[in-house]
Design an enzyme around this catalytic site. Structure first.
Site: not given
Length: 182
Positions: A17-18, A39, A41, A124, A126, A128
């Site tokens: 997890d970032i 996601g 974000d 990008s 996910g 996207y």
């Protein structure tokens, strides 16, 4: 954990997890409004708290390929660098250049603020829809090209949430950068 040294710089791969990383900045794969979403974000906005949304409102969005910086608020990271990746449209709409710009502009912003460590998600890939293998190649090669220069950044961490994505980045990093160090 995969680690590769480029002189006095490090590139690491981390599965997890970032929002849990204690680095100078984590990169948010944001939408152009910068006001949160799904996601990565959404996870970053939830972990940072409502103050992040308030600061993001003052930024008035961000174009695709560009980057903006905020405080990290309740995150262990001091800053969040928000970048807007391209939506995959088949590959002929400049997506590769825009994705490369996300990494270059995020690293340039980190340099401008004298940051030493930065963590990237798989931008990008996910909703996207960017093909993961091509995105990994762009991410790793762009970072590897940037680090040996006059960058303040000494460590880049690619944070992959799933084991499959971690394995993909591990394979790509080995192809592009050589053998790993445990």
């Amino acid at each position: 954990m995969w680690i590769r040294s480029l002189g006095d710089r490090l590139i690491r791969l981390h599965q997890g997890d970032i929002t849990k990383l204690a680095v100078d900045a984590i990169v948010n794969a944001a939408n152009s409004s910068l006001l949160g979403g799904g996601g990565v974000d959404g996870a970053i906005h939830r972990a940072a708290g409502p103050e992040l949304l308030e600061e993001c409102r003052t930024l008035k969005g961000c174009p695709t390929g560009q980057a903006k910086i905020t405080k990290g608020y309740r995150l262990p990271a001091a800053h969040v660098i928000h970048t807007v990746g391209p939506i995959w449209q088949g590959g002929s709409a400049g997506e590769a250049e825009l994705l490369r710009s996300c990494y270059v502009n995020s690293l340039s912003l980190a340099d401008a603020h004298g940051l030493k460590s930065i963590a990237f998600p798989a931008i990008s890939t996910g909703v996207y829809g960017y093909p993961k293998e091509e995105a990994a190649t762009i991410a790793i090669s762009t970072v590897a090209e940037h680090l040996p220069g006059k960058s303040s950044v000494k460590e880049v961490v690619f944070v992959l949430y799933s084991e499959a994505d971690y394995r993909l980045y591990e394979r790509k990093a080995a192809q592009l950068l050589g053998r790993e160090r445990q």
